[in-house]
Design an enzyme around this catalytic site. Structure first.
Site, PDB file in Angstrom:
ATOM      1  CE  LYS A   1      24.751  39.984  -4.929  1.00 13.52           C
ATOM      2  NZ  LYS A   1      23.603  39.121  -5.198  1.00 13.52           N
TER       3      LYS A   1
ATOM      4  CB  VAL B   1      24.814  42.575 -12.605  1.00 19.82           C
ATOM      5  CG1 VAL B   1      24.158  43.783 -12.823  1.00 19.82           C
ATOM      6  CG2 VAL B   1      25.814  42.306 -11.899  1.00 19.82           C
TER       7      VAL B   1
ATOM      8  CE  LYS C   1      22.763  42.746  -7.313  1.00 19.37           C
ATOM      9  NZ  LYS C   1      21.320  43.231  -6.748  1.00 19.37           N
TER      10      LYS C   1
HETATM   11  N1  NAP Z   1      17.605  34.292  -4.245  1.00 14.22           N
HETATM   12  C1  NAP Z   1      17.699  35.271  -5.397  1.00 14.22           C
HETATM   13  O1  NAP Z   1      16.824  35.516  -5.792  1.00 14.22           O
HETATM   14  C2  NAP Z   1      19.142  35.589  -5.758  1.00 14.22           C
HETATM   15  C3  NAP Z   1      19.358  36.291  -6.921  1.00 14.22           C
HETATM   16  C4  NAP Z   1      20.644  36.406  -7.581  1.00 14.22           C
HETATM   17  C5  NAP Z   1      21.614  36.045  -6.708  1.00 14.22           C
HETATM   18  N2  NAP Z   1      21.659  35.368  -5.751  1.00 14.22           N
HETATM   19  C6  NAP Z   1      22.766  34.701  -5.158  1.00 14.22           C
HETATM   20  O2  NAP Z   1      22.907  33.324  -5.522  1.00 14.22           O
HETATM   21  C7  NAP Z   1      23.263  32.523  -4.384  1.00 14.22           C
HETATM   22  C8  NAP Z   1      22.421  31.736  -3.943  1.00 14.22           C
HETATM   23  O3  NAP Z   1      21.151  32.343  -3.263  1.00 14.22           O
HETATM   24  P1  NAP Z   1      20.217  31.520  -2.653  1.00 14.22           P
HETATM   25  O4  NAP Z   1      18.901  32.324  -2.645  1.00 14.22           O
HETATM   26  O5  NAP Z   1      19.672  30.244  -3.590  1.00 14.22           O
HETATM   27  O6  NAP Z   1      20.523  31.115  -1.289  1.00 14.22           O
HETATM   28  P2  NAP Z   1      19.970  30.041  -0.245  1.00 14.22           P
HETATM   29  O7  NAP Z   1      18.711  29.932  -0.437  1.00 14.22           O
HETATM   30  O8  NAP Z   1      20.495  30.506   1.192  1.00 14.22           O
HETATM   31  O9  NAP Z   1      20.845  28.823  -0.721  1.00 14.22           O
HETATM   32  C9  NAP Z   1      22.328  28.630  -0.358  1.00 14.22           C
HETATM   33  C10 NAP Z   1      22.493  27.368  -0.777  1.00 14.22           C
HETATM   34  O10 NAP Z   1      23.942  26.895  -0.559  1.00 14.22           O
HETATM   35  C11 NAP Z   1      24.135  25.900   0.243  1.00 14.22           C
HETATM   36  N3  NAP Z   1      25.211  25.960   1.107  1.00 14.22           N
HETATM   37  C12 NAP Z   1      25.842  26.905   2.056  1.00 14.22           C
HETATM   38  N4  NAP Z   1      27.025  26.552   2.485  1.00 14.22           N
HETATM   39  C13 NAP Z   1      27.641  25.646   1.733  1.00 14.22           C
HETATM   40  C14 NAP Z   1      28.750  24.807   1.467  1.00 14.22           C
HETATM   41  N5  NAP Z   1      30.003  25.120   2.256  1.00 14.22           N
HETATM   42  N6  NAP Z   1      28.835  23.958   0.662  1.00 14.22           N
HETATM   43  C15 NAP Z   1      27.951  23.748  -0.499  1.00 14.22           C
HETATM   44  N7  NAP Z   1      26.701  24.180  -0.353  1.00 14.22           N
HETATM   45  C16 NAP Z   1      26.483  25.121   0.712  1.00 14.22           C
HETATM   46  C17 NAP Z   1      23.054  25.766   1.213  1.00 14.22           C
HETATM   47  O11 NAP Z   1      23.003  24.426   1.650  1.00 14.22           O
HETATM   48  P3  NAP Z   1      21.520  24.238   2.652  1.00 14.22           P
HETATM   49  O12 NAP Z   1      20.574  24.071   1.789  1.00 14.22           O
HETATM   50  O13 NAP Z   1      21.980  22.786   3.208  1.00 14.22           O
HETATM   51  O14 NAP Z   1      21.575  25.123   3.725  1.00 14.22           O
HETATM   52  C18 NAP Z   1      21.794  26.054   0.094  1.00 14.22           C
HETATM   53  O15 NAP Z   1      21.349  24.913  -0.488  1.00 14.22           O
HETATM   54  C19 NAP Z   1      23.462  33.697  -3.228  1.00 14.22           C
HETATM   55  O16 NAP Z   1      25.009  33.899  -3.117  1.00 14.22           O
HETATM   56  C20 NAP Z   1      22.674  34.808  -3.750  1.00 14.22           C
HETATM   57  O17 NAP Z   1      23.256  36.135  -3.281  1.00 14.22           O
HETATM   58  C21 NAP Z   1      20.286  34.969  -5.135  1.00 14.22           C
END
Ligand code: NAP
Lengths: 347, 467
Positions: free
Chosen positions: A128, A155, A228
């Site tokens: 977001k 969202v 959102k």
């Molecule tokens: N989780 C949910 O339910 C959910 C729902 C809706 C939206 N979102 C959004 O979706 C996004 C991802 O969420 P998530 O839960 O998957 O987060 P996460 O588990 O923290 O994963 C983030 C990923 O991004 C990687 N990363 C960090 N910095 C980077 C860079 N500079 N270049 C390339 N990769 C990088 C991390 O690498 P490492 O693995 O090496 O640390 C990790 O693999 C977030 O913005 C979140 O707000 C999440």
């Protein structure tokens, strides 16, 4: 069969869920939707796994699990390479952006998305941050470069709030909307209301249940809802607006007395995000009558749209979650496929 | 107030003028305003660069050394006069010299390649502002005003890749300009930005076309949501007519965006219509002011259409060097069909049609083009229309001019046209053609070139503009 080469940036909860979903549903996608998504690169903070013919998805998951980074793969791993370089140089149709949210400057995702658009790649983002800070700019860049920017996962997670608003109310005009856009705060407020526990205790429970982060600020201070809200306001009301334009008040100051007083009036305290035709974007705790469809409990999200002819309509659904969000990405990929096929038919 | 102040080439023509400009800026800063300064190239430099571009493109090399020396001499002299503090002056001189070295290399490169693409031309033209802007910035710094200079690109202006006349991607620009310049303003530093130049999304330098510095001012004004945009020039504002024709011409205190666009279209040189278009949606007022008479309030261009009973007509322009073409016997496709054909043919040749008049009964179409495009226009029309038997005859008159009256007050006022033509008739001036169907904010007509000035004077008097 429609080939779609994908660069997946960010391989955490969401990124991995997407890969699992593709593994599970690959055959069905090919049969029912005639689409064969091929992930040619996966990038995490350690580097990338790269295979222009399409990565072996099971293997990428395994390497990530065992070695911590996809870059550690002996055959297709590229250590310390930057995502923006991969996006710029690897040929692909779509970039999926799922790195951590940053609402200060949107980076690194903002650069990832801009680079993708500039190099003529469609973008699906679940992040977001860049949208909240620069959605009008990103929509403009997408249009200028004649590619799509999709963000269903931002969202409502698996609940197609954005699509509902855009599609179901086609031919009508949405004048305003308000709703509960954050599951964590709704969980906390519901706990406070029905279990009679303080904000701090309810927050601790939410953290234990895995709904809230260790740093709960994004949720409880209202920023997540505000992000959102910005996305909805741009997408649905056509406003050109960013996070700075939102008046934000979180739920930290809500006391047990507040929720009890609300109940006495037949209401509940909810963290409501709202926007009107001309703007006036707000996130703040509001009293919602218990009989109103918006008054949902637990981690549910709900949005009420007020439209010119159809009147009020409310969408209710589960908010975020890894697999729900991954399914939203899939929805966006299918939409992009449809668009590309249309273009090739008419050009 | 938050203001954009744009200074045109004549306002920064030499060191003394730059000092003067800096005094103006300092004065408004001291009153508590925040100012973003936009600077054009020193007067004449852009034209010199265009010429150099052409020469280098033909493979000429000998002129380059001398040309660079000439630019160096002028800019260093300007620098020494305007930048009083020695340390700052030396730094500024260094910037000028480095920039000129780059220009020299580019010109040499072009002379070997013998090719100037639009992209290279924009790059070369960008040097005028890249040389003038650091000098203005240095002059401010040496006065004790904290200032920092930016190219349009570094300020965050992003355009399409339409070299030579690029249009801004406004949302992307707004996002970037806010991030880069607002921070500087918040630290009480005055940003000084090159006019005219920007960059496309890949960072390649583009220019905003004719009147580009005005566009820069408008773009920054919208991006930073300023209170007003001030365009500093060498006249007191927008005049009721050219004072060289009618010495009694007056400055117009206020006009609407639409009126200003209309005037710009009919050749008033004060502002580029594109620059007005950019601010219209956001309703940011533009003020045209005189650097050499800064206390004069100038002309305010804003969304209001003030219609006063006394000013039905606000301004009268005379467009000289026009030519009238009449296509007769447009029978085959009917008049509308032939008209469409004519305008697409002229459009392909980039010939601008200033006004049109059709008469269905006689199957004739008349229109006005700039005189220097007459030959081109005739040759294409003769080949396509006479050759194709679409028209019977094509006639041209090359000794005519156009007179345009602009004013929102004409819309609902009956009898304006009658007043116009009887005033002209009293002077025994023959009206050759009257425009139809253009916007209601103007009436325009054609007379012989020799009658033009007399007609303007008569109308200026008729509509009480000298009062
Ligand atoms: N989780 C949910 O339910 C959910 C729902 C809706 C939206 N979102 C959004 O979706 C996004 C991802 O969420 P998530 O839960 O998957 O987060 P996460 O588990 O923290 O994963 C983030 C990923 O991004 C990687 N990363 C960090 N910095 C980077 C860079 N500079 N270049 C390339 N990769 C990088 C991390 O690498 P490492 O693995 O090496 O640390 C990790 O693999 C977030 O913005 C979140 O707000 C999440």
């Amino acid at each position: 069969m429609f080939r779609m080469r994908i660069i997946l940036v960010g391989f955490g909860v969401v990124g991995q869920s997407l890969v699992k979903l593709l593994l599970m549903r690959g055959k069905e996608l090919a049969e029912d939707f005639k689409i064969h998504p091929k992930i040619v690169a996966v990038v995490d903070s350690g580097g990338a796994s790269l295979n222009l013919k399409g990565l072996n998805l099971g293997r990428v998951l395994a390497v990530k699990k065992e070695k911590g980074s996809v870059a550690m793969d002996e055959e297709c791993g590229v250590k310390t390479v930057k995502a923006s370089k991969i996006i710029e140089e690897v040929e692909a149709e779509v970039v999926v952006e799922a790195t951590p949210t940053n609402i200060v400057d949107g980076e690194p995702a903002l650069t990832h998305i801009k680079t993708a658009l500039k190099t003529g790649k469609h973008v699906v983002t679940t992040n977001k941050g860049p949208l909240a800070l620069a959605m009008p700019a990103l929509m403009e860049l997408a249009e200028y470069n004649n590619v799509l920017l999709r963000f269903s996962g931002c969202v409502g997670g698996g609940t197609p709030i954005l699509d509902f608003a855009k599609k179901c109310l086609q031919g009508d005009k949405i004048l305003s909307f308000r709703g509960i856009l954050n599951g964590t705060t709704n969980y906390i407020l519901t706990k406070m209301t029905y279990e009679n526990i303080s904000f701090e205790d309810a927050l601790a429970e939410a953290q234990k249940a895995g709904y809230a982060e260790t740093d709960p600020s994004m949720d409880v201070d209202g920023y997540d809802s505000a992000c959102k809200l910005v996305i909805l306001a741009n997408w649905i009301l056509g406003l050109k607006t960013v996070l700075k334009d939102v008046k934000i008040e979180g739920i930290r100051k809500i006391t047990l007395k507040d929720v009890r007083d609300a109940l006495d009036k037949g209401c509940e305290v909810k963290l409501i995000a709202s926007a009107e035709e001309g703007g006036n974007l707000k996130v703040s705790p509001q009293l919602i009558p218990r009989s109103h469809p918006l008054c949902v409990g637990g981690v549910l999200n709900a949005v009420t749209f007020v439209s010119k002819y159809a009147g009020e309509e409310t969408v209710i659904g589960r908010g975020a979650g890894g697999i729900e969000t991954a399914s939203a990405i899939l929805r966006d990929l299918l939409a992009i496929k449809q668009d590309i096929s249309l273009r090739s038919t008419y050009s | 107030m938050k203001l954009i102040m744009k200074f045109g080439g004549t306002s920064v023509a030499d060191g003394e003028r730059i000092s003067h400009v800096c005094n103006i800026i300092e004065k408004y800063l001291k009153q508590g305003n925040k100012v973003v300064v936009v600077v054009s190239a020193l007067a004449g430099v852009t034209d010199q660069l265009v010429k150099a571009c052409g020469l280098a493109g033909k493979g000429e090399k000998e002129f380059i050394k001398g040309f660079i020396e000439e630019l160096k001499k002028r800019h260093l002299e300007t620098c020494r006069v305007a930048v009083k503090d020695e340390g700052v002056c030396r730094l500024t001189e260094k910037t000028v010299e480095d920039t000129l070295l780059e220009l020299e290399n580019v010109l040499v490169g072009v002379s070997y390649l013998r090719e100037v693409t639009p992209r290279i031309k924009d790059y070369i033209l960008s040097f005028g502002e890249r040389l003038s802007t650091p000098i203005v910035c240095g002059a401010l710094n040496s006065m004790g005003v904290k200032a920092e200079w930016f190219t349009g690109k570094d300020a965050g202006i992003v355009t399409d890749s339409n070299f030579g006349g690029a249009r801004p991607l406004m949302e992307t620009t707004t996002h970037q300009v806010k991030a880069r310049l607002q921070k500087v303003l918040d630290e009480n530093i005055t940003p000084v930005v090159t006019g005219f130049i920007a960059a496309d999304q890949n960072g390649v330098i583009t220019t905003l076309g004719r009147g580009g510095s005005d566009c820069t001012a408008s773009i920054l004004g919208v991006a930073l949501d300023v209170d007003e945009i001030w365009i500093w020039t060498d006249v007191d504002g927008i005049m009721t007519t050219d004072p060289k024709i009618e010495p009694k011409a007056k400055v117009i205190p206020q006009i609407s965006y639409m009126e200003a666009m209309e005037m710009a279209y009919f050749g008033a040189k004060m502002m580029h219509p594109g620059a007005i278009e950019i601010v219209m949606g956001k309703r940011i007022p533009i003020r045209v002011k005189n650097t050499f008479n800064p206390e004069n309030p100038g002309t305010l261009i804003s969304s209001e259409q003030k219609v006063e009973s006394t000013s039905i007509v606000k301004a009268i322009s005379l467009i000289r060097k026009a030519a009238l073409i009449t296509v007769e016997g447009a029978a085959m496709f009917g008049v509308p069909g032939t008209a469409a054909k004519i305008f697409s043919l002229l459009g392909e040749k980039n010939i601008n049609v200033l006004m049109i008049s059709q008469s269905s009964s006689e199957a004739n179409i008349s229109f006005v083009v700039p005189r220097d495009t007459l030959e081109d226009a005739l040759s294409i029309l003769e080949v396509k229309l006479l050759g194709g038997k679409i028209a019977r005859e094509i006639k041209a008159e090359d000794d005519i001019c156009v007179i345009a009256l602009v004013g929102a007050g004409m819309v609902g006022t009956p009898g304006v046209a009658a007043r116009v033509f009887s005033a002209v008739g009293r002077e025994k001036i023959n009206v050759r053609m009257i425009a139809q169907g253009s916007s209601e904010l103007n009436i325009s007509f054609v007379v012989k070139e020799a009658d033009g000035e007399r007609a303007v004077k008569a109308l200026h008097k008729e509509f009480g503009l000298e009062k």
